[in-house]
Design an enzyme around this catalytic site. Sequence first.
Site: not given
Ligand SMILES: O=C(COP(=O)(O)O)[C@@H](O)[C@H](O)[C@H](O)COP(=O)(O)O
Length: 281
Positions: A191
């Site tokens: 991911k």
């Molecule tokens: O990686 C994450 C958070 O990333 P971030 O630190 O906000 O860039 C995940 O925990 C999220 O669940 C993921 O990003 C998917 O959620 P959304 O970005 O679509 O809200």
Amino acid sequence: MDAYQNVGIKRRMKRFFRRDGRALIFAMDHGFEHGPTDFEEHWEHVNPRIIIKKVVRAGIDGVMMLPGLARAAGIDVKPNVGLMIKLTSKTNLRPKDDQLLQSQLGYVEDAVKLGADAIAATVYWGSPQEDAMMRQFAEIASYAHDLGFPVVQFAYPRGPYINEKYGRKEDYRVVMYGARAAVESGADMIKTYWTGSRETFAKVVDAAAGVPVLLSGGAKTDNPVDFLKLVWDVIEAGGAGAVVGRNIFQREDPEPFIKALLRVVHRNEDPEEAAKAEGLL
Ligand SMILES: O=C(COP(=O)(O)O)[C@@H](O)[C@H](O)[C@H](O)COP(=O)(O)O
């Protein structure tokens, strides 16, 4: 003949990916990683049982949660929907210097007890604490693979040197590097960030050498069609789908939006047509 665990990995992968090799997965770890304010727009969705029931009803392929939330709402993830348990995280409350580290908050055994179909962990490639996350991932992956579980890496380039060298963490050269590092460290799914264009995302997919690459959703777009277009680009670039949180739970009525996303992911439908078909336009 395959070893027992290889059969387990293949069977469990199929709980997320349809025959077309694509998946749409709902993410709900935001209460921990960002804080409950992420749910303020539609506060009822802070209750995992409410939002999980909606996404499952809409036909989502998989759900990703941290162990404690799966304890509360895992039972609502129906048997035909893949359950991904993420074993690392961080809060937004910790000091700035520690924000580049994801810590382990659960164990492979916990995911097994919760009925998981896949186990996930984040590595911030390029972080000063990269070494700790690499080791953490290696331990989780090795044990999970022994037990027949596919392992998902949230492969996020993040760190001061990246900003210095590439300007932004979404630069395709560094996203591609993270995806490759995920493959070489044993991930079965990746991911990662959107790189800004089909051409550059296709390179990320190439660097992943056959391991499915899923988009990390990102902030909610005001116009739902804009997000459908982004996912369409991911699919056209050879991506395997998306893991989406805010773009789902921050919408008042997530069900037609998920159905439109499924049209784009699994039927290659044009985003505007998909939106019209689900009454979003
Ligand atoms: O990686 C994450 C958070 O990333 P971030 O630190 O906000 O860039 C995940 O925990 C999220 O669940 C993921 O990003 C998917 O959620 P959304 O970005 O679509 O809200």
